[in-house]
Design an enzyme around this catalytic site. Structure first.
Site, PDB file in Angstrom:
ATOM      1  N   SER A   8      67.479 -89.806  44.256  1.00 29.19           N
ATOM      2  CA  SER A   8      68.637 -88.976  43.936  1.00 29.19           C
ATOM      3  C   SER A   8      69.659 -89.024  45.062  1.00 29.19           C
ATOM      4  O   SER A   8      69.301 -89.164  46.245  1.00 29.19           O
ATOM      5  CB  SER A   8      68.154 -87.529  43.762  1.00 29.19           C
ATOM      6  OG  SER A   8      69.243 -86.636  43.695  1.00 29.19           O
ATOM      7  N   TYR A  16      63.225 -79.422  46.302  1.00 27.70           N
ATOM      8  CA  TYR A  16      63.304 -80.547  45.363  1.00 27.70           C
ATOM      9  C   TYR A  16      63.864 -81.790  46.069  1.00 27.70           C
ATOM     10  O   TYR A  16      63.303 -82.880  45.984  1.00 27.70           O
ATOM     11  CB  TYR A  16      64.186 -80.183  44.152  1.00 27.70           C
ATOM     12  CG  TYR A  16      64.609 -81.413  43.384  1.00 27.70           C
ATOM     13  CD1 TYR A  16      63.701 -82.091  42.585  1.00 27.70           C
ATOM     14  CD2 TYR A  16      65.907 -81.935  43.511  1.00 27.70           C
ATOM     15  CE1 TYR A  16      64.066 -83.251  41.922  1.00 27.70           C
ATOM     16  CE2 TYR A  16      66.276 -83.088  42.852  1.00 27.70           C
ATOM     17  CZ  TYR A  16      65.347 -83.743  42.051  1.00 27.70           C
ATOM     18  OH  TYR A  16      65.709 -84.904  41.417  1.00 27.70           O
ATOM     19  N   LYS A  55      62.188 -85.787  47.094  1.00 28.11           N
ATOM     20  CA  LYS A  55      62.753 -87.130  46.867  1.00 28.11           C
ATOM     21  C   LYS A  55      62.856 -87.885  48.194  1.00 28.11           C
ATOM     22  O   LYS A  55      62.491 -89.050  48.292  1.00 28.11           O
ATOM     23  CB  LYS A  55      64.138 -87.020  46.220  1.00 28.11           C
ATOM     24  CG  LYS A  55      64.120 -86.477  44.798  1.00 28.11           C
ATOM     25  CD  LYS A  55      63.426 -87.436  43.865  1.00 28.11           C
ATOM     26  CE  LYS A  55      63.171 -86.838  42.501  1.00 28.11           C
ATOM     27  NZ  LYS A  55      62.265 -87.609  41.675  1.00 28.11           N
TER      28      LYS A  55
HETATM   29  P1  NAD Z   1      63.068 -84.470  32.879  1.00 26.34           P
HETATM   30  O1  NAD Z   1      62.504 -83.185  33.331  1.00 26.34           O
HETATM   31  O2  NAD Z   1      63.771 -84.517  31.576  1.00 26.34           O
HETATM   32  O3  NAD Z   1      61.930 -85.603  32.894  1.00 26.34           O
HETATM   33  C1  NAD Z   1      60.851 -85.569  33.787  1.00 26.34           C
HETATM   34  C2  NAD Z   1      59.577 -85.664  32.982  1.00 26.34           C
HETATM   35  O4  NAD Z   1      58.447 -85.632  33.853  1.00 26.34           O
HETATM   36  C3  NAD Z   1      59.420 -84.521  31.981  1.00 26.34           C
HETATM   37  O5  NAD Z   1      59.199 -85.058  30.697  1.00 26.34           O
HETATM   38  C4  NAD Z   1      58.188 -83.751  32.488  1.00 26.34           C
HETATM   39  O6  NAD Z   1      57.436 -83.200  31.423  1.00 26.34           O
HETATM   40  C5  NAD Z   1      57.448 -84.842  33.234  1.00 26.34           C
HETATM   41  N1  NAD Z   1      56.556 -84.380  34.305  1.00 26.34           N
HETATM   42  C6  NAD Z   1      56.830 -83.498  35.303  1.00 26.34           C
HETATM   43  N2  NAD Z   1      55.748 -83.346  36.090  1.00 26.34           N
HETATM   44  C7  NAD Z   1      54.777 -84.158  35.584  1.00 26.34           C
HETATM   45  C8  NAD Z   1      53.433 -84.423  35.953  1.00 26.34           C
HETATM   46  N3  NAD Z   1      52.846 -83.809  36.983  1.00 26.34           N
HETATM   47  N4  NAD Z   1      52.732 -85.308  35.224  1.00 26.34           N
HETATM   48  C9  NAD Z   1      53.285 -85.929  34.151  1.00 26.34           C
HETATM   49  N5  NAD Z   1      54.548 -85.689  33.742  1.00 26.34           N
HETATM   50  C10 NAD Z   1      55.290 -84.821  34.459  1.00 26.34           C
HETATM   51  O7  NAD Z   1      64.054 -84.998  34.037  1.00 26.34           O
HETATM   52  P2  NAD Z   1      65.058 -86.232  34.044  1.00 26.34           P
HETATM   53  O8  NAD Z   1      66.422 -85.677  34.170  1.00 26.34           O
HETATM   54  O9  NAD Z   1      64.741 -87.173  32.960  1.00 26.34           O
HETATM   55  O10 NAD Z   1      64.682 -86.852  35.454  1.00 26.34           O
HETATM   56  C11 NAD Z   1      63.781 -87.943  35.585  1.00 26.34           C
HETATM   57  C12 NAD Z   1      63.582 -88.219  37.065  1.00 26.34           C
HETATM   58  O11 NAD Z   1      64.846 -88.515  37.660  1.00 26.34           O
HETATM   59  C13 NAD Z   1      63.012 -87.042  37.839  1.00 26.34           C
HETATM   60  O12 NAD Z   1      62.125 -87.537  38.820  1.00 26.34           O
HETATM   61  C14 NAD Z   1      64.230 -86.433  38.500  1.00 26.34           C
HETATM   62  O13 NAD Z   1      63.915 -85.764  39.681  1.00 26.34           O
HETATM   63  C15 NAD Z   1      65.057 -87.677  38.776  1.00 26.34           C
HETATM   64  N6  NAD Z   1      66.499 -87.399  38.906  1.00 26.34           N
HETATM   65  C16 NAD Z   1      67.110 -86.689  37.919  1.00 26.34           C
HETATM   66  C17 NAD Z   1      68.478 -86.401  38.040  1.00 26.34           C
HETATM   67  C18 NAD Z   1      69.180 -85.569  37.007  1.00 26.34           C
HETATM   68  O14 NAD Z   1      70.215 -84.978  37.324  1.00 26.34           O
HETATM   69  N7  NAD Z   1      68.700 -85.505  35.774  1.00 26.34           N
HETATM   70  C19 NAD Z   1      69.185 -86.862  39.159  1.00 26.34           C
HETATM   71  C20 NAD Z   1      68.516 -87.600  40.130  1.00 26.34           C
HETATM   72  C21 NAD Z   1      67.156 -87.862  39.989  1.00 26.34           C
HETATM   73  C1  WQD Z   2      77.964 -80.432  39.465  1.00 31.42           C
HETATM   74  C2  WQD Z   2      79.218 -79.662  39.863  1.00 31.42           C
HETATM   75  C3  WQD Z   2      78.760 -77.480  40.741  1.00 31.42           C
HETATM   76  C4  WQD Z   2      77.136 -75.812  37.038  1.00 31.42           C
HETATM   77  C5  WQD Z   2      72.278 -81.590  40.946  1.00 31.42           C
HETATM   78  C6  WQD Z   2      71.155 -81.685  41.943  1.00 31.42           C
HETATM   79  C7  WQD Z   2      70.955 -83.115  42.344  1.00 31.42           C
HETATM   80  C8  WQD Z   2      70.787 -84.015  41.120  1.00 31.42           C
HETATM   81  C9  WQD Z   2      71.855 -83.799  40.106  1.00 31.42           C
HETATM   82  C10 WQD Z   2      68.489 -84.339  40.654  1.00 31.42           C
HETATM   83  C11 WQD Z   2      79.079 -78.910  41.179  1.00 31.42           C
HETATM   84  C12 WQD Z   2      79.528 -77.383  39.446  1.00 31.42           C
HETATM   85  C13 WQD Z   2      77.688 -76.657  37.985  1.00 31.42           C
HETATM   86  C14 WQD Z   2      77.904 -74.711  36.578  1.00 31.42           C
HETATM   87  C15 WQD Z   2      79.706 -75.403  38.024  1.00 31.42           C
HETATM   88  N1  WQD Z   2      69.558 -83.736  40.433  1.00 31.42           N
HETATM   89  N2  WQD Z   2      78.925 -76.449  38.462  1.00 31.42           N
HETATM   90  N3  WQD Z   2      79.150 -74.558  37.092  1.00 31.42           N
HETATM   91  O1  WQD Z   2      74.747 -79.979  42.062  1.00 31.42           O
HETATM   92  O2  WQD Z   2      75.886 -82.250  41.930  1.00 31.42           O
HETATM   93  O3  WQD Z   2      73.453 -82.079  41.540  1.00 31.42           O
HETATM   94  O4  WQD Z   2      71.969 -82.414  39.804  1.00 31.42           O
HETATM   95  O5  WQD Z   2      68.246 -85.110  41.543  1.00 31.42           O
HETATM   96  O6  WQD Z   2      69.827 -83.137  43.158  1.00 31.42           O
HETATM   97  O7  WQD Z   2      71.490 -80.910  43.075  1.00 31.42           O
HETATM   98  O8  WQD Z   2      74.977 -81.193  39.840  1.00 31.42           O
HETATM   99  O9  WQD Z   2      75.541 -80.502  37.555  1.00 31.42           O
HETATM  100  O10 WQD Z   2      74.502 -78.797  39.115  1.00 31.42           O
HETATM  101  O11 WQD Z   2      76.839 -79.546  39.512  1.00 31.42           O
HETATM  102  O12 WQD Z   2      80.816 -75.204  38.451  1.00 31.42           O
HETATM  103  O13 WQD Z   2      77.441 -73.918  35.746  1.00 31.42           O
HETATM  104  O14 WQD Z   2      79.459 -78.656  38.864  1.00 31.42           O
HETATM  105  O15 WQD Z   2      79.181 -76.502  41.646  1.00 31.42           O
HETATM  106  O16 WQD Z   2      80.335 -78.947  41.815  1.00 31.42           O
HETATM  107  P1  WQD Z   2      74.823 -81.299  41.445  1.00 31.42           P
HETATM  108  P2  WQD Z   2      75.412 -79.974  38.930  1.00 31.42           P
END
Ligand code: NAD
Ligand code: WQD
Length: 353
Positions: free
Chosen positions: A125, A150, A154
């Protein structure tokens, strides 16, 4: 290739399955369904045109279940999505986050190496950059101080994976640092299905638009950005999914060429890529684009800044383009169109399985 997809029932995993199958790969999904619904897998199978996607309800912390899985399947690589991802929850429940994300990944890696499966793509991330030292962020930008457990999971898991690769060069590790994934499959059949109040901007916007919430809170309008609201690098989830398919080439004959280009990375077989568009959009840009493209208004109110937020975060995605031949195809209009299409068709998310 036959790919083990952990967390494949989730938001990014379910979209990646479609890209994998379309590129000629096969997949086996494991997921404990703690934050997902098996209906997503059924719908992904429909979109792919296969009767079903092989699925096992397995927790990555369950060594015995993983051993059994590997005894019955041969995997060329693992795409590792499984993990807990709610920033605020991780502050309240740090032990649960470290145990699930780090403990689970350590167990997974141990079983993988016992079964000689040493190719992994890890969902990292942009959060590992902390408050980034440079904008746009390149992969050379130093990692920063994370503001929540969190983010630390990562950052720590990146280190774990690089150390394991260094000790055993049979491992090939690809760290994909996602920026802000939004959007949904253009069919509207699969998408992001948050539990409870959404933490992230886009699902909050779509829930206001569909009438589930009265208004969006905009967290701060006094940042040093063009309109004072936070700027992020939003990326369409289908583009993000395609990046995983592109990254699989790191595990084939091309990999020596790719690593040869990655001279800035000390550890040549741990490859790091920023996965974003390279464009920064503010909160109000997203709200305005949503209304312009979809013809639906999104009432909002300016609120105080959210703790831990940074002003601006967007990447330079040139390395992924140069080495993987991947770049984002979709722009902001497709992102807001497809997010809305999913929410409109599924106002309550997925039905009960
Ligand atoms: P998500 O929660 O939709 O998907 C994650 C999946 O992992 C879920 O289906 C959950 O049930 C499963 N899971 C959690 N713990 C588990 C375990 N112990 N064993 C088996 N399954 C498990 O999230 P997503 O948005 O699809 O994210 C996927 C990956 O990408 C995650 O690792 C997340 O941290 C990373 N990521 C997401 C974002 C984002 O903003 N969505 C950004 C950067 C990184
Ligand atoms: C985006 C912008 C908020 C909600 C997060 C995690 C990051 C990654 C992605 C997993 C910011 C603003 C948001 C709301 C708002 N996840 N906002 N009102 O914070 O960039 O990243 O998700 O790895 O680790 O921190 O994403 O979508 O929460 O926010 O004004 O109700 O929207 O302040 O500027 P962020 P976000």
């Amino acid at each position: 290739m036959n790919i083990l997809v952990t967390g494949g029932a989730g938001f990014i995993g379910s979209h990646t399955l479609i890209e994998l199958y379309h590129a000629g790969h096969t997949a086996v999904v494991i997921d404990n369904l703690s934050n997902s619904n098996p209906v997503a897998l059924r719908r992904a199978a429909e979109l792919i045109g296969v009767p079903e996607i092989p699925f096992h309800q397995i927790d990555i912390r369950d060594r015995q279940a993983l051993e059994q899985l590997f005894a019955h399947h041969t995997f060329d690589a693992c795409i590792h999505f499984a993990g807990l991802k709610a920033v605020g929850e991780s502050v309240a429940k740090p032990w649960e986050y470290y145990e699930n994300n780090i403990g689970g990944t350590l167990t997974l890696l141990d079983v993988m190496r016992h079964h000689h499966c040493k190719n992994i793509i890890f969902s990292s991330s942009a959060t590992v950059y902390g408050d980034p030292a440079e904008i746009p962020i390149t992969e050379n930008c130093p990692k920063g101080t994370c503001t929540n457990p969190y983010g630390w999971t990562k950052s720590m898991l990146e280190q774990v994976l690089m150390d394991i690769q260094k000790a055993d060069p049979e491992w090939n590790v690809v760290l994909l640092r996602y920026f802000n994934p939004v959007g949904a499959h253009p069919s509207g059949r699969i998408g992001e299905n948050p539990n409870g109040i959404p933490n992230n901007l886009m699902p909050y916007i779509t829930q206001v638009a569909v009438g589930k919430r009265p208004e969006l809170g905009v967290f701060g309008d006094d940042y040093d950005t063009p309109d004072g609201t936070g700027v992020r690098d939003y990326i369409h989830v289908c583009d993000l999914a395609a990046a995983h398919v592109a990254a699989l080439q790191c595990f084939t004959a091309h990999s020596s060429q790719i690593t040869a280009h990655s001279s800035q990375i000390t550890n040549h077989k741990s490859l790091i890529y920023n996965i974003g568009t390279g464009h920064g959009y503010s909160v109000l840009d997203m709200v305005n684009a949503f209304t312009r493209v979809n013809g639906v208004s999104v009432p909002y109110r300016i609120q105080p800044r959210r703790a831990g937020d940074i002003a601006t975060c967007y990447c330079d995605p040139a390395k992924a383009k140069a080495e993987l031949g991947w770049e984002a195809k979709y722009g902001i209009d497709e992102m807001v169109r497809d997010s809305w299409n999913w929410q409109r068709q599924n106002p309550e998310g997925y039905p009960e399985p």
